[in-house]
Scaffold this active site. Structure first.
Site, PDB file in Angstrom:
ATOM      1  N   ASP A  59      -7.009  -5.576  -7.160  1.00  0.00           N
ATOM      2  CA  ASP A  59      -7.941  -4.452  -7.018  1.00  0.00           C
ATOM      3  C   ASP A  59      -8.991  -4.468  -8.132  1.00  0.00           C
ATOM      4  OD1 ASP A  59      -6.968  -3.308  -4.694  1.00  0.00           O
ATOM      5  OD2 ASP A  59      -5.512  -2.049  -5.747  1.00  0.00           O
ATOM      6  N   ALA A  76      -7.496   9.745 -11.337  1.00  0.00           N
ATOM      7  CA  ALA A  76      -6.691   9.243 -12.454  1.00  0.00           C
ATOM      8  C   ALA A  76      -5.404   8.579 -11.976  1.00  0.00           C
ATOM      9  CB  ALA A  76      -6.368  10.392 -13.411  1.00  0.00           C
ATOM     10  N   LYS A 130       3.592   1.313  -3.581  1.00  0.00           N
ATOM     11  CA  LYS A 130       3.035   0.578  -4.722  1.00  0.00           C
ATOM     12  C   LYS A 130       3.916   0.704  -5.973  1.00  0.00           C
ATOM     13  CE  LYS A 130      -1.821   0.040  -3.713  1.00  0.00           C
ATOM     14  NZ  LYS A 130      -3.179   0.183  -4.210  1.00  0.00           N
ATOM     15  N   THR A 145       0.839  -1.194   0.000  1.00  0.00           N
ATOM     16  CA  THR A 145       0.000   0.000   0.000  1.00  0.00           C
ATOM     17  C   THR A 145       0.878   1.251   0.000  1.00  0.00           C
ATOM     18  OG1 THR A 145      -1.914   1.033   1.045  1.00  0.00           O
ATOM     19  CG2 THR A 145      -0.323   0.025   2.539  1.00  0.00           C
ATOM     20  N   THR A 155      -6.438  17.203 -11.951  1.00  0.00           N
ATOM     21  CA  THR A 155      -5.347  17.528 -12.869  1.00  0.00           C
ATOM     22  C   THR A 155      -5.682  16.876 -14.217  1.00  0.00           C
ATOM     23  OG1 THR A 155      -3.885  17.360 -10.951  1.00  0.00           O
ATOM     24  CG2 THR A 155      -2.830  17.480 -13.127  1.00  0.00           C
TER      25      THR A 155
END
Ligand code: ATR
Length: 269
Positions: A104, A130, A67, A63, A155
């Site tokens: 995930d 994103a 990652k 985590t 962004t």
């Protein structure tokens, strides 16, 4: 793969994580005499920790903030982890190589199916964010027939870059209002993790749309609670947490994970 010599969660910090409770419940239920430990790894100690874990045939999860480094440190990635560009699960294979995987995507798909009652078909998913979590969402969208995604990010350049990688299903949008027309709206940002902030004004959402928040907090996120009170089907990140953990457990041990025990272990916190 090699039977894990050790099970760990790599992060910094990791003390708040629910994964040890959840995985230890699954280990107990399966009668496997291993413990899942949260390992707080300072960034400067990351490389030497990985070497030790490889030698120990460790398996586990990764985590924040490791990652990205884990993806690079792995000797190989599964095709899914390669495609998503993010690793959340790892193990050591029969040749002693460190393999990075991604559960995930499957965790998110299961969370959506449980929220909607079935997998989506022929609809639009609005995605907020994103980063790596949004990439996992788009990989799931690719697996659903006739489903496309509109992606909005604070962004905008990051949304464009991400959508380019998933160009067969995803389109970046500059106006957050464009997300409102979607049948399913997903929060893949970290908004709402530490406070009651909402990733999108619920007044923008179509009636009848469903919302899935990848963030979880004790008592659910403010966004999920507010969405439900307005009549939307809604679930927070706990469903995905349990599913990605169950899928990881099944990769490591090749036996079914006791999802009910895992859910009980985290639901009551
Ligand atoms: P992860 O791998 O969990 O997706 P990440 O790559 O750090 O983590 O991505 C976090 C996402 O949350 C990004 O889309 C980020 O937007 P930016 O790309 O503009 O940074 C989004 N995010 C974080 N805080 C936010 C905020 N306060 N408002 C809107 N978006 C936010």
């Amino acid at each position: 793969m090699r039977f894990p010599g050790r099970l760990v969660l790599l992060g910094h910090p990791v003390s708040h994580s629910l994964s040890p409770r959840m995985q230890n419940a699954a280990l107990d239920s399966a009668g496997i005499a291993l413990r899942y430990e949260a390992l707080d790894v300072e960034p400067r100690l990351f490389d030497q920790t990985i070497e030790r874990l490889r030698a120990e045939n460790a398996a586990g999860n990764v985590t924040v903030p490791h990652k990205e480094r884990m993806r690079v440190a792995c000797d190989s990635l599964t095709p899914l982890a390669e495609h998503v560009g993010a690793v959340n699960t790892f193990f050591v294979d029969d040749e002693g190589r460190l393999v990075g995987d991604n559960t995930d995507v499957g965790g998110f798909a299961a969370a959506v199916t449980s929220t909607l009652g079935s997998a989506p078909v022929d609809c639009t998913v609005g995605v907020l964010g994103a980063g790596g979590a949004a990439a996992a969402v788009l990989a799931a969208v690719e697996s659903w027939p006739g489903v496309v995604a509109h992606v909005y990010n604070r962004t905008p350049e990051r949304a464009s870059i991400l959508c380019e990688r998933f160009r067969s299903v995803a389109r970046a949008v500059d106006d957050i209002g464009a997300i409102g027309g979607a049948q399913l709206v997903v929060n893949a940002t970290s908004v709402g993790l530490h406070d009651e902030a909402m990733p999108i004004d619920l007044a923008l959402l179509s009636p009848g749309s469903a919302v899935v928040d990848l963030v979880y907090r004790p008592g659910e996120t403010a966004w999920v609670r507010a969405a439900r009170s307005r009549g939307h089907r809604a679930s927070d990140g706990l469903t995905m947490l349990v599913e990605q953990g169950a899928l990881a457990f099944e990769r490591w041990f090749g036996v079914p994970a006791d999802r009910r025990a895992m859910w009980e272990a985290v639901r009551t916190v």
